[in-house]
Design a protein around this motif. Structure first.
Motif, PDB file in Angstrom:
ATOM      1  N   GLY A   1       0.790  -1.222   0.000  1.00  0.00           N
ATOM      2  CA  GLY A   1       0.000   0.000   0.000  1.00  0.00           C
ATOM      3  C   GLY A   1       0.822   1.271   0.000  1.00  0.00           C
ATOM      4  N   GLY A   2       2.037   1.206  -0.564  1.00  0.00           N
ATOM      5  CA  GLY A   2       2.877   2.404  -0.545  1.00  0.00           C
ATOM      6  C   GLY A   2       3.225   2.822   0.866  1.00  0.00           C
ATOM      7  N   ALA A   3       3.459   1.854   1.749  1.00  0.00           N
ATOM      8  CA  ALA A   3       3.845   2.025   3.153  1.00  0.00           C
ATOM      9  C   ALA A   3       2.651   2.158   4.091  1.00  0.00           C
ATOM     10  CB  ALA A   3       4.789   3.212   3.344  1.00  0.00           C
ATOM     11  N   VAL A   4       1.430   2.184   3.568  1.00  0.00           N
ATOM     12  CA  VAL A   4       0.245   2.376   4.414  1.00  0.00           C
ATOM     13  C   VAL A   4       0.067   1.240   5.424  1.00  0.00           C
ATOM     14  CG1 VAL A   4      -2.281   2.448   4.417  1.00  0.00           C
ATOM     15  CG2 VAL A   4      -1.000   3.824   2.781  1.00  0.00           C
ATOM     16  N   ILE A   5       0.292   0.001   4.997  1.00  0.00           N
ATOM     17  CA  ILE A   5       0.065  -1.141   5.882  1.00  0.00           C
ATOM     18  C   ILE A   5       0.963  -1.060   7.120  1.00  0.00           C
ATOM     19  CG2 ILE A   5       0.328  -3.643   6.103  1.00  0.00           C
ATOM     20  CD1 ILE A   5      -0.633  -3.887   3.210  1.00  0.00           C
ATOM     21  N   GLY A   6       2.237  -0.846   6.911  1.00  0.00           N
ATOM     22  CA  GLY A   6       3.171  -0.758   8.037  1.00  0.00           C
ATOM     23  C   GLY A   6       2.941   0.467   8.903  1.00  0.00           C
ATOM     24  N   GLN A   7       2.662   1.590   8.278  1.00  0.00           N
ATOM     25  CA  GLN A   7       2.417   2.815   9.037  1.00  0.00           C
ATOM     26  C   GLN A   7       1.149   2.695   9.885  1.00  0.00           C
ATOM     27  OE1 GLN A   7       2.427   5.746   5.927  1.00  0.00           O
ATOM     28  NE2 GLN A   7       4.641   5.654   5.658  1.00  0.00           N
ATOM     29  N   THR A   8       0.116   2.095   9.315  1.00  0.00           N
ATOM     30  CA  THR A   8      -1.129   1.894  10.069  1.00  0.00           C
ATOM     31  C   THR A   8      -0.888   0.986  11.266  1.00  0.00           C
ATOM     32  OG1 THR A   8      -2.439   2.146   8.051  1.00  0.00           O
ATOM     33  CG2 THR A   8      -3.509   1.074   9.915  1.00  0.00           C
ATOM     34  N   TYR A   9      -0.098  -0.055  11.055  1.00  0.00           N
ATOM     35  CA  TYR A   9       0.204  -0.993  12.132  1.00  0.00           C
ATOM     36  C   TYR A   9       0.868  -0.283  13.308  1.00  0.00           C
ATOM     37  CZ  TYR A   9       2.247  -4.983  14.584  1.00  0.00           C
ATOM     38  OH  TYR A   9       2.609  -5.897  15.537  1.00  0.00           O
TER      39      TYR A   9
ATOM     40  N   VAL B   1       5.562   7.637 -22.394  1.00  0.00           N
ATOM     41  CA  VAL B   1       6.542   6.692 -21.868  1.00  0.00           C
ATOM     42  C   VAL B   1       6.004   6.124 -20.554  1.00  0.00           C
ATOM     43  CG1 VAL B   1       8.543   7.845 -22.894  1.00  0.00           C
ATOM     44  CG2 VAL B   1       7.841   8.440 -20.576  1.00  0.00           C
ATOM     45  N   THR B   2       6.405   4.906 -20.241  1.00  0.00           N
ATOM     46  CA  THR B   2       6.014   4.304 -18.974  1.00  0.00           C
ATOM     47  C   THR B   2       7.061   4.642 -17.917  1.00  0.00           C
ATOM     48  OG1 THR B   2       7.123   2.238 -19.588  1.00  0.00           O
ATOM     49  CG2 THR B   2       4.760   2.407 -20.042  1.00  0.00           C
ATOM     50  N   VAL B   3       6.584   5.148 -16.789  1.00  0.00           N
ATOM     51  CA  VAL B   3       7.469   5.564 -15.703  1.00  0.00           C
ATOM     52  C   VAL B   3       7.168   4.732 -14.465  1.00  0.00           C
ATOM     53  CG1 VAL B   3       8.167   7.460 -14.205  1.00  0.00           C
ATOM     54  CG2 VAL B   3       7.640   7.905 -16.609  1.00  0.00           C
ATOM     55  N   SER B   4       8.166   4.023 -13.985  1.00  0.00           N
ATOM     56  CA  SER B   4       8.013   3.169 -12.816  1.00  0.00           C
ATOM     57  C   SER B   4       8.296   3.960 -11.538  1.00  0.00           C
ATOM     58  CB  SER B   4       8.981   1.991 -12.918  1.00  0.00           C
ATOM     59  OG  SER B   4       8.984   1.231 -11.733  1.00  0.00           O
ATOM     60  N   THR B   5       7.408   3.808 -10.543  1.00  0.00           N
ATOM     61  CA  THR B   5       7.631   4.388  -9.211  1.00  0.00           C
ATOM     62  C   THR B   5       7.485   3.273  -8.176  1.00  0.00           C
ATOM     63  OG1 THR B   5       5.390   4.900  -8.420  1.00  0.00           O
ATOM     64  CG2 THR B   5       6.336   6.392 -10.084  1.00  0.00           C
ATOM     65  N   PRO B   6       7.953   3.478  -6.947  1.00  0.00           N
ATOM     66  CA  PRO B   6       7.763   2.467  -5.905  1.00  0.00           C
ATOM     67  C   PRO B   6       6.425   2.614  -5.181  1.00  0.00           C
ATOM     68  CG  PRO B   6       9.168   4.183  -5.085  1.00  0.00           C
ATOM     69  CD  PRO B   6       8.873   4.535  -6.517  1.00  0.00           C
ATOM     70  N   GLY B   7       5.494   3.359  -5.772  1.00  0.00           N
ATOM     71  CA  GLY B   7       4.171   3.487  -5.171  1.00  0.00           C
ATOM     72  C   GLY B   7       3.556   4.851  -5.421  1.00  0.00           C
ATOM     73  N   HIS B   8       2.234   4.864  -5.545  1.00  0.00           N
ATOM     74  CA  HIS B   8       1.507   6.118  -5.708  1.00  0.00           C
ATOM     75  C   HIS B   8       1.707   6.984  -4.466  1.00  0.00           C
ATOM     76  CE1 HIS B   8      -1.828   8.962  -6.086  1.00  0.00           C
ATOM     77  NE2 HIS B   8      -1.939   8.595  -7.354  1.00  0.00           N
ATOM     78  N   SER B   9       1.975   8.269  -4.711  1.00  0.00           N
ATOM     79  CA  SER B   9       2.118   9.279  -3.657  1.00  0.00           C
ATOM     80  C   SER B   9       3.427   9.183  -2.891  1.00  0.00           C
ATOM     81  CB  SER B   9       0.943   9.225  -2.670  1.00  0.00           C
ATOM     82  OG  SER B   9      -0.287   9.316  -3.343  1.00  0.00           O
ATOM     83  N   THR B  10       4.332   8.302  -3.321  1.00  0.00           N
ATOM     84  CA  THR B  10       5.660   8.298  -2.714  1.00  0.00           C
ATOM     85  C   THR B  10       6.408   9.553  -3.132  1.00  0.00           C
ATOM     86  OG1 THR B  10       6.558   7.087  -4.596  1.00  0.00           O
ATOM     87  CG2 THR B  10       5.780   5.774  -2.718  1.00  0.00           C
ATOM     88  N   SER B  11       7.494   9.840  -2.458  1.00  0.00           N
ATOM     89  CA  SER B  11       8.287  11.019  -2.816  1.00  0.00           C
ATOM     90  C   SER B  11       8.782  10.920  -4.258  1.00  0.00           C
ATOM     91  CB  SER B  11       9.475  11.173  -1.862  1.00  0.00           C
ATOM     92  OG  SER B  11      10.331  10.055  -1.943  1.00  0.00           O
ATOM     93  N   HIS B  12       8.979   9.685  -4.737  1.00  0.00           N
ATOM     94  CA  HIS B  12       9.467   9.475  -6.098  1.00  0.00           C
ATOM     95  C   HIS B  12       8.370   9.796  -7.123  1.00  0.00           C
ATOM     96  CE1 HIS B  12      12.506   7.549  -3.683  1.00  0.00           C
ATOM     97  NE2 HIS B  12      11.597   6.706  -3.226  1.00  0.00           N
ATOM     98  N   HIS B  13       7.155   9.397  -6.822  1.00  0.00           N
ATOM     99  CA  HIS B  13       6.016   9.741  -7.670  1.00  0.00           C
ATOM    100  C   HIS B  13       5.835  11.267  -7.700  1.00  0.00           C
ATOM    101  CE1 HIS B  13       1.351   9.641  -8.213  1.00  0.00           C
ATOM    102  NE2 HIS B  13       1.965   9.901  -9.345  1.00  0.00           N
ATOM    103  N   ILE B  14       5.936  11.883  -6.544  1.00  0.00           N
ATOM    104  CA  ILE B  14       5.801  13.343  -6.456  1.00  0.00           C
ATOM    105  C   ILE B  14       6.895  14.032  -7.261  1.00  0.00           C
ATOM    106  CG2 ILE B  14       5.946  15.309  -4.868  1.00  0.00           C
ATOM    107  CD1 ILE B  14       4.624  13.449  -2.761  1.00  0.00           C
ATOM    108  N   ALA B  15       8.114  13.506  -7.185  1.00  0.00           N
ATOM    109  CA  ALA B  15       9.218  14.093  -7.949  1.00  0.00           C
ATOM    110  C   ALA B  15       8.954  14.003  -9.447  1.00  0.00           C
ATOM    111  CB  ALA B  15      10.530  13.382  -7.602  1.00  0.00           C
ATOM    112  N   ALA B  16       8.398  12.871  -9.898  1.00  0.00           N
ATOM    113  CA  ALA B  16       8.087  12.709 -11.320  1.00  0.00           C
ATOM    114  C   ALA B  16       7.037  13.720 -11.763  1.00  0.00           C
ATOM    115  CB  ALA B  16       7.610  11.287 -11.590  1.00  0.00           C
ATOM    116  N   ILE B  17       6.042  13.939 -10.941  1.00  0.00           N
ATOM    117  CA  ILE B  17       5.006  14.917 -11.279  1.00  0.00           C
ATOM    118  C   ILE B  17       5.577  16.329 -11.317  1.00  0.00           C
ATOM    119  CG2 ILE B  17       2.892  16.011 -10.413  1.00  0.00           C
ATOM    120  CD1 ILE B  17       1.990  13.260  -9.491  1.00  0.00           C
ATOM    121  N   ARG B  18       6.409  16.641 -10.350  1.00  0.00           N
ATOM    122  CA  ARG B  18       7.059  17.965 -10.345  1.00  0.00           C
ATOM    123  C   ARG B  18       7.896  18.156 -11.609  1.00  0.00           C
ATOM    124  NH1 ARG B  18      10.563  18.532  -5.186  1.00  0.00           N
ATOM    125  NH2 ARG B  18      11.119  20.463  -6.264  1.00  0.00           N
TER     126      ARG B  18
END
Length: 318
Positions: free
Chosen positions: A72-80, A150-167
């Protein structure tokens, strides 16, 4: 700013507790650090460097145990961890996703659900492509994606990497990025090596080995200066972008942890983070070391959250 100052003051007051006020019987057993990502990624590796450094030399001779709870893009562990008993025995490998997820996803926690213990790393973003990609430079990639998908791979929606790609896309007037959101950097690397994506946006330290052995190619890194590990890779600043971006890593506990236990944890974590042994181990693993104490880290996370709120509408559709 008032909010940041008040948090910093609170932490200063906690640290000012007399030694006799600390929970001298804490810990009475091993402490678990939950990594909210799959094993083998940058956060997992950084956390294991930290726990290995600690050994049994801190925390009354008890160990720090790593537990991977990815998804879940870190959601599962953070929720725990947010829902864990706030007794100091369940901690979190705290990353930029703690800032991003409450603002961008339907989660049951907020930034205020955690209290920081210390920051250990700032890992710059890096733009990488398969080794036989037609993109030889950052400019090649930008010029092509202004007109072509082009297809762009990220390690999850809303991760800092996804945000960087959008920026990055917005900076160049809207690049045609079609995102593939994964659960880990390991999955991104598999996609790169198998030519299942055109571009990946990742944490730099997660790509060094593959860049150096020629398995993948780096186009640009999001740091202010070139990396000592891959000095031939230009910065985004050198390549025509104005962006400096990356992901932070550190540690936190549930917000409800008692003040005396929190003060003890902060003190022990600070000793480990600033130890010569830990700094040297981070360097050996090519993990970009960057230190902030608990108060400064909390202020930094709060500021990052305020900045992210301004671009939330852009993220919702990507």
């Amino acid at each position: 700013m008032k909010k940041i100052r008040s948090i910093a003051l609170m932490l200063v007051l906690v640290f000012a507790l007399p030694v006799g006020a600390l929970a001298t019987d804490f810990p009475a057993k091993n402490i678990t650090i939950v990594v909210p990502y799959a094993a083998g990624g940058g956060v997992d590796i950084t956390t294991r460097v930290f726990t290995d450094t600690a050994g049994r030399d801190y925390f009354n001779g008890h160990s720090l145990i790593v537990e991977d709870r990815g998804g879940g893009g870190a959601v599962i562990g953070q929720t725990y961890v947010a829902n864990a008993k706030p007794d100091g025995y369940t901690l979190l490998a705290y990353t930029s996703a703690v800032v991003n997820n409450p603002l961008l996803k339907d989660v049951t926690y907020t930034l205020k659900s955690f209290k920081t213990l210390g920051m250990v790393c700032f890992d710059p973003e890096i733009i990488v492509v398969p080794k036989d990609s037609a993109f030889k430079t950052f400019k090649d990639m930008v010029d092509y994606t202004k007109e072509n998908d082009v297809t762009v791979s990220t390690p999850g929606h809303s991760t800092s990497h996804h945000i960087a790609a959008i920026r990055l896309s917005n900076e160049f007037g809207g690049l045609k990025f079609n995102y593939i959101h994964n659960d880990s950097a390991a999955m991104q690397m598999t996609q790169l090596l198998g030519n299942h994506c055109d571009v990946a946006v990742m944490a730099a330290s997660e790509t060094f080995n593959q860049i150096l052995d020629g398995s993948i190619r780096a186009l640009a890194i999001g740091s202010e200066e070139r990396s000592e590990v891959i000095p031939d890779v230009p910065t985004m600043l050198e390549s025509g972008s104005t962006m400096v971006a990356g992901a932070f890593r550190g540690f936190a506990c549930p917000a409800g942890v008692p003040d005396d236990v929190y003060a003890y944890l902060c003190a022990e974590f600070d000793k480990i983070i600033t130890s010569e042994k830990f700094i040297n181990e981070m360097k050996k693993k090519s993990i970009p070391y960057s230190y902030k104490n608990a108060a400064d880290f909390q202020a930094y996370a709060d500021s990052a959250s305020e900045s992210l709120e301004k671009i939330v509408p852009l993220l919702k559709g990507n």
